[in-house]
Design a protein around this motif. Structure first.
Motif, short mmCIF file in Angstrom:
data_model
loop_
_atom_site.label_atom_id
_atom_site.label_comp_id
_atom_site.label_asym_id
_atom_site.label_seq_id
_atom_site.Cartn_x
_atom_site.Cartn_y
_atom_site.Cartn_z
N GLU A 196 -24.24 10.00 -32.49
CA GLU A 196 -24.16 9.47 -31.13
C GLU A 196 -24.91 10.35 -30.14
O GLU A 196 -25.65 9.88 -29.28
N GLU A 207 -27.59 15.09 -15.41
CA GLU A 207 -26.64 14.35 -14.58
C GLU A 207 -26.96 14.51 -13.11
O GLU A 207 -26.94 13.54 -12.34
N GLU A 302 -27.02 2.83 -16.21
CA GLU A 302 -26.60 2.76 -17.61
C GLU A 302 -26.68 4.13 -18.27
O GLU A 302 -25.79 4.56 -19.02
N PHE A 305 -23.96 6.55 -16.68
CA PHE A 305 -22.61 6.20 -17.13
C PHE A 305 -22.41 6.51 -18.61
O PHE A 305 -21.31 6.89 -19.04
N ALA A 306 -23.47 6.38 -19.41
CA ALA A 306 -23.37 6.70 -20.84
C ALA A 306 -23.13 8.20 -21.02
O ALA A 306 -22.33 8.63 -21.87
N ARG A 308 -21.71 10.28 -18.85
CA ARG A 308 -20.37 10.62 -18.38
C ARG A 308 -19.30 10.12 -19.36
O ARG A 308 -18.27 10.78 -19.55
N ALA A 309 -19.52 8.96 -19.95
CA ALA A 309 -18.56 8.45 -20.94
C ALA A 309 -18.49 9.38 -22.15
O ALA A 309 -17.40 9.66 -22.68
N ALA A 310 -19.65 9.90 -22.61
CA ALA A 310 -19.66 10.84 -23.74
C ALA A 310 -18.94 12.14 -23.38
O ALA A 310 -18.21 12.71 -24.20
N ARG A 312 -16.47 12.49 -21.18
CA ARG A 312 -15.03 12.23 -21.17
C ARG A 312 -14.47 12.15 -22.59
O ARG A 312 -13.37 12.63 -22.87
N LYS A 313 -15.22 11.54 -23.47
CA LYS A 313 -14.77 11.40 -24.86
C LYS A 313 -14.51 12.76 -25.49
O LYS A 313 -13.53 12.95 -26.23
N ASN A 315 -14.13 15.54 -23.72
CA ASN A 315 -13.36 16.37 -22.78
C ASN A 315 -14.13 17.63 -22.36
O ASN A 315 -13.60 18.74 -22.34
#
Length: 555
Positions: A196, A207, A302, A305-306, A308-310, A312-313, A315
């Motif tokens: 991933e 970012e 996109e 957000f991708a 930031r989502a990674a 958070r996953k 941590n």
């Protein structure tokens, strides 16, 4: 050695200050005179148990001070230095016990814990007797005593170095195996996560860049409107550029008639026109910027957000995604390389183990040789001490591998059998009180050159013996006194006659109270004391003659 002992308000002792010398010092006195009190007081200064029963009736506190004269390299001084305490010419241990049972300890007048006092005491004095025994009676000391007797310090150092080298490799191997085990347990997760992150390909600082660009794009309409307005003001039909050009042409028609006065104005207009031209060109370039393309905002969001989502996953912060990717890739590589790494560490650990085992086995062989010599030497000392039916044995037995250490692979124990046919056992569990002290005396005579404890105390080593046996005990105590300070509490005239110094413990009774005092005897007083020990309450001339004979025979 113990140079001085000062006692205040301990049981029956009100005030006592003793100066002690090297060699054999005997303490005698009637039963109940207070000899045990004297040893209890010394034990208190050495970190022994202290309670309110030791405080003389009517006093607020009891105190004992023991002053030792030691060589600079004595372990007690090293221990004092380790604790950050001042080291002086002498080492002074002091203990105070109050009437309510509280206790305080001091080393060179610096407050310390009782535990430190006890540790120091163990290096300074050994007490052997019927009730207070340690030192050689502690099985944990037997291996070091045997090694010192055999002079195995160099071999011990080699074994210790080999053991530490082996353990270091073993620790590295276990840590690597544990890390690989953890990696294996999460291998599937690692592979999925790395895939991933490889696809996402995060960059440090990305970012912040994306957030800034997104902010600009979200205000695109206002930015474009402002840019178009500025462009119209600068380059439109009524723009600044057109007006400045007209003004410049008007001035150029009359410049030669103005006598040079218009030159600065025309130059200023030239510069202004150049700046305006730059501004117009920049606005035109910005108008074609992709960041202002409304189709790019969705694509940018996109991506942001991708990321930031990674984050958070996993941590973590977005900027740490790239480092996480590297770490996970390293752990995957470790799994792939694990076979070679573990095999190499296992080989190194086996080689180190064999090196340690070889050194330890050589040490074991020398210990067994030394044990046989020690047994023979001690056995020769037993018959004169009325222990001719006893058997002394030094056992050297292998330890379980889990108990191997820097001192080798052996368990060493001093065992005795007091009766023929009975199995040997630990000295303090087999021997009676009197036998125990004599066993310790025999051992100490053989081990006279071993150890660093400068003062030995024997409490009633002559219990249950007399005549030739008592004389043999006295002879051996005198022999020990050549190398160490030896204090012996005795009821035997044969032992007392051997002393280089003689202290008498006696009671003084008044109408108000009874106290214990200790006096150093002159030669004449000593003769009388030994005669009393020989004859009882009434001293006869025959007893005095026998005393003279015993004293003369000590030379």
């Amino acid at each position: 050695m113990l140079a001085a002992l000062t006692i205040r308000d301990v049981v029956l002792i009100e005030r006592l200050a003793l100066s002690l010398n090297a060699g054999l010092c005997v303490l005698t006195g009637e039963t109940g005179a207070g000899k045990s009190i004297l040893l209890d007081a010394l034990g208190l200064a050495l970190g022994g148990r202290g309670d309110s029963t030791l405080v003389r009736h009517g006093s607020d506190q009891a105190s004992v001070t023991a002053e030792f004269d030691l060589p600079d390299d004595h372990p007690a001084l090293a221990l004092v230095r380790e604790q950050g305490l001042d080291v002086e010419d002498t080492l002074v241990l002091r203990r105070v016990v109050t009437a309510d049972g509280r206790s305080r300890a001091y080393v060179n007048d610096q407050a310390v814990g009782v535990t430190l006092l006890r540790r120091l005491g163990e290096t300074l004095v050994e007490v052997h007797g019927q009730f207070d025994t340690h030192g050689l009676l502690n099985p944990q000391t037997h291996r070091s005593v045997l090694d010192a007797y055999a002079g195995l310090q160099t071999s011990l150092a080699q074994v210790g170095a080999a053991y530490r080298a082996w353990r270091q490799v073993e620790v590295a191997r276990k840590e690597a195996a544990a890390e690989i085990g953890r990696a294996r347990a999460e291998e599937e997760y690692l592979r999925h996560s790395v895939a991933e992150l490889d696809q996402l390909d995060p960059r440090v600082g990305e970012e912040e860049e994306l957030a800034e660009t997104r902010s600009v794009m979200m205000h695109r309409e206002k930015v474009v409107e402002a840019m178009n307005g500025a462009f119209a003001e600068l380059a439109g039909e009524r723009g600044a550029e057109r007006g400045m050009n007209a003004a410049q042409r008007s001035l150029m028609r009359i410049v030669d008639k103005a006598g040079g006065r218009l030159e600065p104005v025309i130059g200023a207009l030239d510069r202004a026109l150049a700046e305006v031209a730059d501004a117009v060109a920049t606005l035109q370039a910005l108008s074609s910027d992709e960041d202002l393309d409304p189709r790019g905002l969705e694509k940018l969001e996109e991506r942001l957000f991708a990321l930031r989502a990674a984050a958070r996953k996993h941590n973590i912060e977005v900027d740490k995604l790239a480092l996480l990717r590297e770490d996970m890739s390293r752990r995957l590589n470790l799994i792939e390389d694990q076979g070679d790494a573990l095999e190499r560490l296992a080989r190194e650990a086996e080689i180190a183990r064999e090196a340690y085992l070889d050194a330890a086995k050589r040490l074991s062989g020398w210990r067994r040789e030394a044990a046989a010599k020690l047994d023979t030497a001690v056995s020769k000392e037993l018959p004169p001490l009325k222990l001719d039916r006893a058997r002394f044995t030094t056992t050297v037995e292998p330890l379980e591998e889990s108990a191997w250490g820097a001192e080798g692979i052996d368990r060493v124990a001093f065992l005795v059998a007091t009766n023929p046919g009975s199995p040997p056992g630990q000295i303090n569990k087999i021997a009676s009180g009197g036998e125990l002290a004599r066993f310790m005396l025999a051992l100490k005579v053989v081990l006279a050159a071993v150890g660093t404890v400068p003062t030995l105390v024997f409490d009633e080593v002559d219990t249950g013996i007399g005549g030739a046996v008592a004389a043999a005990v006295g002879e051996r105590l005198s022999k020990l006194g050549r190398d160490r300070q030896v204090l012996v509490v005795t009821h035997s005239p044969q032992v007392a006659a051997r002393g280089a110094h003689h202290l008498k413990v006696q009671k003084q009774a008044t109408e108000e109270r009874v106290t214990t005092e200790v006096v150093e005897l002159s030669d004449r007083q000593r003769r009388e004391e030994i005669a009393r020990m020989l004859s009882g309450a009434k001293v006869t001339e025959e007893a005095r003659a026998a005393a003279d004979s015993l004293i003369a025979g000590r030379a």
